[in-house]
Scaffold this motif. Structure first.
Motif, PDB file in Angstrom:
ATOM      1  N   HIS A   1       2.255   1.607  -3.458  1.00  0.00           N
ATOM      2  CA  HIS A   1       1.194   1.994  -4.399  1.00  0.00           C
ATOM      3  C   HIS A   1       0.879   3.472  -4.269  1.00  0.00           C
ATOM      4  O   HIS A   1       0.632   4.149  -5.270  1.00  0.00           O
ATOM      5  CB  HIS A   1      -0.054   1.153  -4.165  1.00  0.00           C
ATOM      6  N   ARG A   2       0.865   3.985  -3.055  1.00  0.00           N
ATOM      7  CA  ARG A   2       0.626   5.419  -2.870  1.00  0.00           C
ATOM      8  C   ARG A   2       1.745   6.257  -3.458  1.00  0.00           C
ATOM      9  O   ARG A   2       1.507   7.309  -4.040  1.00  0.00           O
ATOM     10  CB  ARG A   2       0.477   5.743  -1.390  1.00  0.00           C
ATOM     11  N   GLY A  50       2.024   4.721  -7.553  1.00  0.00           N
ATOM     12  CA  GLY A  50       0.803   4.632  -8.349  1.00  0.00           C
ATOM     13  C   GLY A  50       0.567   3.275  -8.983  1.00  0.00           C
ATOM     14  O   GLY A  50      -0.380   3.118  -9.740  1.00  0.00           O
ATOM     15  N   LEU A  99       0.821  -1.212   0.000  1.00  0.00           N
ATOM     16  CA  LEU A  99       0.000   0.000   0.000  1.00  0.00           C
ATOM     17  C   LEU A  99       0.853   1.258   0.000  1.00  0.00           C
ATOM     18  O   LEU A  99       0.523   2.243  -0.679  1.00  0.00           O
ATOM     19  CB  LEU A  99      -0.947  -0.007   1.200  1.00  0.00           C
TER      20      LEU A  99
END
Length: 113
Positions: free
Chosen positions: A85-86, A89, A82
């Protein structure tokens, strides 16, 4: 019960998990495949514990330990996925090979001079 049934099932689960680790690009699916492989190991531990009629039930104790480690691993792994991903992207494993930070504009001008 024959030992062959759970052993074959565990082999199928492990090979499916191994295929998932090698073929998938999404980091979450890779983590799920690792969990599938750990569950195959747990199945073997319990099956051999029952087959050997161990009085200490060491296979079941190791299975509980493996489940605890897997729960911690998936918690930390999901937190890392996570966070990546932040920041990036994407959770595509092929695009995350270079995870170092990109140089800032000041560092680029210093390197060019």
């Amino acid at each position: 019960m024959h030992l062959a049934y759970p052993a074959v099932l565990a082999a199928l689960l492990f090979s499916t998990g191994l295929y998932g680790v090698l073929a998938r690009r999404n980091a979450i699916l890779v983590l799920m495949s690792v969990e599938l492989m750990l569950n195959a190991v747990n199945l073997n531990l319990v099956a051999f514990d029952v087959w050997l009629r161990d009085t200490l039930h060491a296979g079941q104790a190791l299975t509980l330990f493996t489940i605890a480690v897997a729960a911690a691993e998936i918690g930390i792994g999901l937190a890392i996925v996570l966070m990546v991903h932040r920041a990036r992207g994407t959770s595509d494993v092929d695009r995350l090979r270079d995870t170092r930070e990109q140089p800032s504009a000041d560092e680029k001008t210093e390197a060019a001079a």
